[in-house]
Design an enzyme around this catalytic site. Structure first.
Site, PDB file in Angstrom:
ATOM      1  N   GLU A 258      42.094  49.271  41.173  1.00 35.74           N
ATOM      2  CA  GLU A 258      42.623  48.090  41.888  1.00 35.74           C
ATOM      3  C   GLU A 258      42.341  48.257  43.381  1.00 35.74           C
ATOM      4  O   GLU A 258      42.662  49.282  43.967  1.00 35.74           O
ATOM      5  CB  GLU A 258      44.123  47.943  41.614  1.00 35.74           C
ATOM      6  CG  GLU A 258      44.833  46.894  42.449  1.00 35.74           C
ATOM      7  CD  GLU A 258      44.195  45.508  42.408  1.00 35.74           C
ATOM      8  OE1 GLU A 258      44.078  44.931  41.315  1.00 35.74           O
ATOM      9  OE2 GLU A 258      43.796  44.999  43.489  1.00 35.74           O
ATOM     10  N   LYS A 259      41.761  47.216  43.970  1.00 32.81           N
ATOM     11  CA  LYS A 259      41.393  47.334  45.396  1.00 32.81           C
ATOM     12  C   LYS A 259      42.530  46.927  46.328  1.00 32.81           C
ATOM     13  O   LYS A 259      42.523  47.256  47.497  1.00 32.81           O
ATOM     14  CB  LYS A 259      40.127  46.544  45.699  1.00 32.81           C
ATOM     15  CG  LYS A 259      40.233  45.024  45.607  1.00 32.81           C
ATOM     16  CD  LYS A 259      38.879  44.390  45.894  1.00 32.81           C
ATOM     17  CE  LYS A 259      38.791  42.954  45.457  1.00 32.81           C
ATOM     18  NZ  LYS A 259      39.247  41.962  46.394  1.00 32.81           N
TER      19      LYS A 259
ATOM     20  N   LEU B  29      48.782  46.400  43.026  1.00 34.57           N
ATOM     21  CA  LEU B  29      48.942  46.160  41.588  1.00 34.57           C
ATOM     22  C   LEU B  29      49.688  44.841  41.371  1.00 34.57           C
ATOM     23  O   LEU B  29      50.562  44.480  42.156  1.00 34.57           O
ATOM     24  CB  LEU B  29      49.741  47.303  40.956  1.00 34.57           C
ATOM     25  CG  LEU B  29      48.982  48.622  40.766  1.00 34.57           C
ATOM     26  CD1 LEU B  29      49.952  49.727  40.340  1.00 34.57           C
ATOM     27  CD2 LEU B  29      47.841  48.483  39.758  1.00 34.57           C
TER      28      LEU B  29
ATOM     29  N   GLY C 296      48.071  41.880  41.097  1.00 37.49           N
ATOM     30  CA  GLY C 296      47.070  40.837  41.306  1.00 37.49           C
ATOM     31  C   GLY C 296      47.604  39.595  42.023  1.00 37.49           C
ATOM     32  O   GLY C 296      48.601  39.637  42.749  1.00 37.49           O
TER      33      GLY C 296
ATOM     34  N   GLY D  47      36.161  48.710  42.712  1.00 39.26           N
ATOM     35  CA  GLY D  47      35.457  49.168  41.500  1.00 39.26           C
ATOM     36  C   GLY D  47      34.140  48.429  41.348  1.00 39.26           C
ATOM     37  O   GLY D  47      34.056  47.222  41.597  1.00 39.26           O
TER      38      GLY D  47
ATOM     39  N   VAL E 237      37.592  13.657  49.773  1.00 42.64           N
ATOM     40  CA  VAL E 237      37.656  14.201  51.130  1.00 42.64           C
ATOM     41  C   VAL E 237      36.242  14.521  51.616  1.00 42.64           C
ATOM     42  O   VAL E 237      35.458  15.163  50.920  1.00 42.64           O
ATOM     43  CB  VAL E 237      38.559  15.457  51.172  1.00 42.64           C
ATOM     44  CG1 VAL E 237      38.529  16.091  52.563  1.00 42.64           C
ATOM     45  CG2 VAL E 237      39.992  15.091  50.797  1.00 42.64           C
TER      46      VAL E 237
ATOM     47  N   GLY F 249      41.289  24.301  43.513  1.00 43.32           N
ATOM     48  CA  GLY F 249      40.852  25.136  42.391  1.00 43.32           C
ATOM     49  C   GLY F 249      40.514  26.551  42.825  1.00 43.32           C
ATOM     50  O   GLY F 249      40.670  26.906  44.002  1.00 43.32           O
ATOM     51  N   ARG F 250      40.085  27.354  41.869  1.00 46.28           N
ATOM     52  CA  ARG F 250      39.820  28.760  42.150  1.00 46.28           C
ATOM     53  C   ARG F 250      38.486  29.178  41.552  1.00 46.28           C
ATOM     54  O   ARG F 250      37.997  28.558  40.618  1.00 46.28           O
ATOM     55  CB  ARG F 250      40.976  29.622  41.598  1.00 46.28           C
ATOM     56  CG  ARG F 250      42.296  29.274  42.295  1.00 46.28           C
ATOM     57  CD  ARG F 250      43.448  30.083  41.791  1.00 46.28           C
ATOM     58  NE  ARG F 250      43.344  31.501  42.035  1.00 46.28           N
ATOM     59  CZ  ARG F 250      43.657  32.112  43.181  1.00 46.28           C
ATOM     60  NH1 ARG F 250      44.073  31.410  44.216  1.00 46.28           N
ATOM     61  NH2 ARG F 250      43.559  33.416  43.303  1.00 46.28           N
TER      62      ARG F 250
ATOM     63  N   HIS G 154      75.162  24.333  21.090  1.00 43.29           N
ATOM     64  CA  HIS G 154      75.556  23.118  21.805  1.00 43.29           C
ATOM     65  C   HIS G 154      76.554  23.460  22.901  1.00 43.29           C
ATOM     66  O   HIS G 154      77.418  24.300  22.682  1.00 43.29           O
ATOM     67  CB  HIS G 154      76.221  22.143  20.815  1.00 43.29           C
ATOM     68  CG  HIS G 154      76.725  20.898  21.477  1.00 43.29           C
ATOM     69  ND1 HIS G 154      75.889  19.885  21.864  1.00 43.29           N
ATOM     70  CD2 HIS G 154      77.983  20.526  21.831  1.00 43.29           C
ATOM     71  CE1 HIS G 154      76.607  18.918  22.429  1.00 43.29           C
ATOM     72  NE2 HIS G 154      77.882  19.288  22.423  1.00 43.29           N
TER      73      HIS G 154
END
Ligand code: FAD
Length: 464
Positions: free
Chosen positions: A31-32, A35, A37, A110, A233, A267-268, A439
């Protein structure tokens, strides 16, 4: 030699690492950053902390019984500090869990050199190579910003910057009416900001049921959010401490908005740092890594999961794929069915949905019944003063198969779990209706919706 090397410690990668270690694999996780993400550090958790705080304020201000609530406001500094503390607690807890499983965590960038071989450029500058029988690529995603927009981190932000800002502009233009755009719109609007959403398509959250989209739009507009659909846009520029957004409206007329800030939520795109697809001969699908139904890439013993392979970009999808990839490494033939992945949105209200919509089922020529239940008729919804909601169940008339469940209203994101369980265990609509619910709870709304599918809802007026 490791059994499994994983690049990326987000909800895809870390879940795969833990599941692999539980199954006896010797695992290395690279992991750069931090942890957890995107989800833990600048996504799911941050937005939900802010939405919780905003909801507290909103609930107090709209309460029929609290007095003096008009004077309440949110301390932005404290709000951001609380979020940071929650993230810190979760990241540190995750580190301990991962350590307890004997997983080797290496912090650094990595790089996949070849199938079974990775190189890690550690933070200090040194590099080291590792060998592993299997590799999982779980490098996630980052904001996809149109080329003509330059994010400066202050006037023009993505969620990466917005979720760490300690100030709120007077006005905000959000480019993008998807789930992330809508959640951010709720946070800013509740904090007193004038919010305008510009959406390129003909509707916001375009993949959801028409009725649910309409209900969401009405709710947002009632809260004072302006929504411009079919808005293309063309330019975003900073002038005199304001941002000017020029767009073409639905009649192709140029329009310009001036705001204190712009949030780009368009978006990604995949993170492919350290994964040179061309050099490796790794097949792509558009910008994403291409995988087959078993999450195998075109390279031997190399799998890919989560946002980096596209599809629904959701944490639980990444995690489910992580589990499936590990199962496949151990000899199974598992995939993750998109129809069983729940989609959730928080904020103005909640949306929880799974499976296909009524329109999709009809377009496929499926014989369907639709069951509905309105929160208005739920005792639980009345007690919590949140009666604006709908449960919609789409089921095959001949077989009773549940094809889709769509909920808008309080706690929809929790309620949808019932539908996912029923669909995963292949229960019929009648079984979803038959289970006894406590209920007064909102779980009764799902039961009543399923009952209505057979025309047998108890707390709905008789249909003519
Ligand atoms: P990521 O979480 O992006 O993790 C990838 C990790 O890999 C990162 O930590 C990155 O640093 C690391 N990495 C990348 N390349 C390398 C490399 N070469 N070497 C080492 N490490 C590397 N989803 C939900 O389900 N519910 C929500 O409520 C929700 N809210 C969201 C709100 C926002 C604002 C955003 C932006 C996203 C949200 N999401 C939500 C989506 C969710 O965060 C992602 O779908 C999820 O994090 C994807 O997991 P992943 O493991 O595939 O990738």
């Amino acid at each position: 030699m490791y059994d499994l090397a994983i690049i990326g410690g987000g909800p895809g990668g870390y879940v795969a690492a833990i599941r692999g270690a539980q199954q006896g694999l010797k695992v290395i996780l690279v992991e750069k950053n931090s942890l957890g993400g995107t989800c833990l550090n600048r996504g799911c958790v941050s937005t939900k902390c802010f939405i919780y705080d905003a909801k507290l304020l909103e609930a107090a201000k709209t309460s029929q019984v609290l007095t003096g609530a008009e004077a309440l406001s949110i301390d932005l500094g404290k709000m951001v500090a609380r979020k940071r503390q929650v993230v810190k607690t979760l990241v540190s807890g995750l580190g301990k869990i991962i350590q307890s499983h004997g997983i080797d965590v290496v912090h650094g960038l990595g790089e996949l050199i070849a199938p079974g071989r990775i190189r890690v450029g550690a933070i200090g500058g040194s590099t080291k190579e590792y060998e592993a029988r299997h590799v999982i690529l779980a490098s996630g995603s980052k904001p996809a910003v149109p080329a003509f927009i330059e994010v400066d981190g202050h006037y023009i932000q993505t969620t990466d910057e917005a979720l760490d800002s300690e100030d709120i502009p007077g006005s905000l233009v959000i480019i993008g009416g998807g789930a992330i755009g809508l959640e951010m719109a709720y946070i800013y609007r509740t904090l007193g900001c004038e919010v305008t959403v510009l959406e390129l398509l003909s509707d916001i959250i375009i993949n959801e049921e028409v009725e649910i989209r309409r209900a969401m739009r009405i709710l947002m507009e009632q809260r004072g959010v302006k929504i411009n659909l079919n808005a293309k846009v063309k330019e975003v520029a900073v002038h005199n401490e304001k941002v000017e957004v020029t767009y073409e409206d639905e009649t192709d007329q140029a329009q310009t908005l001036r705001a204190g800030r712009v949030l780009v939520a368009t978006g990604r795109k995949p993170v492919l740092e350290g994964i040179d697809a061309e050099k490796l001969g790794l097949n792509s699908e558009g910008p994403f890594i291409k995988v087959n139904a078993r999450l195998e890439t075109s390279l031997p013993a190399v799998y890919a999961i989560g946002d980096v392979i596209g599809g629904m970009m959701l944490a639980h999808k990444a995690s489910a794929e992580g589990e499936a990839a590990v199962a496949n490494i151990l000899g199974a033939k598992k995939g993750v069915k998109p129809d069983l992945i729940p989609r959730c949105i928080w904020g103005f209200t909640e949306i929880g949905a799974v499976g296909i919509t009524e329109e999709e089922a009809r377009a496929m020529g499926r014989p369907i019944n639709v069951g509905k239940f309105h929160y208005m008729n739920s005792a639980a919804a009345q007690t919590i003063e949140d009666v604006n909601g709908l449960v919609k169940i789409v089921g095959d008339t001949d077989t009773g198969e549940i094809l889709g469940v769509h909920i808008i209203g309080a706690h929809a994101t929790d309620l949808i779990g019932e539908a996912v369980l029923a669909m995963t265990t292949e229960s019929a609509v009648e079984e979803l209706a038959a289970a006894i619910r406590p209920h007064p709870t909102l779980s009764e709304t799902v039961m009543e919706g399923a009952m209505d599918w057979s025309g047998l809802a108890i707390h709905s007026p008789k249909k003519r």
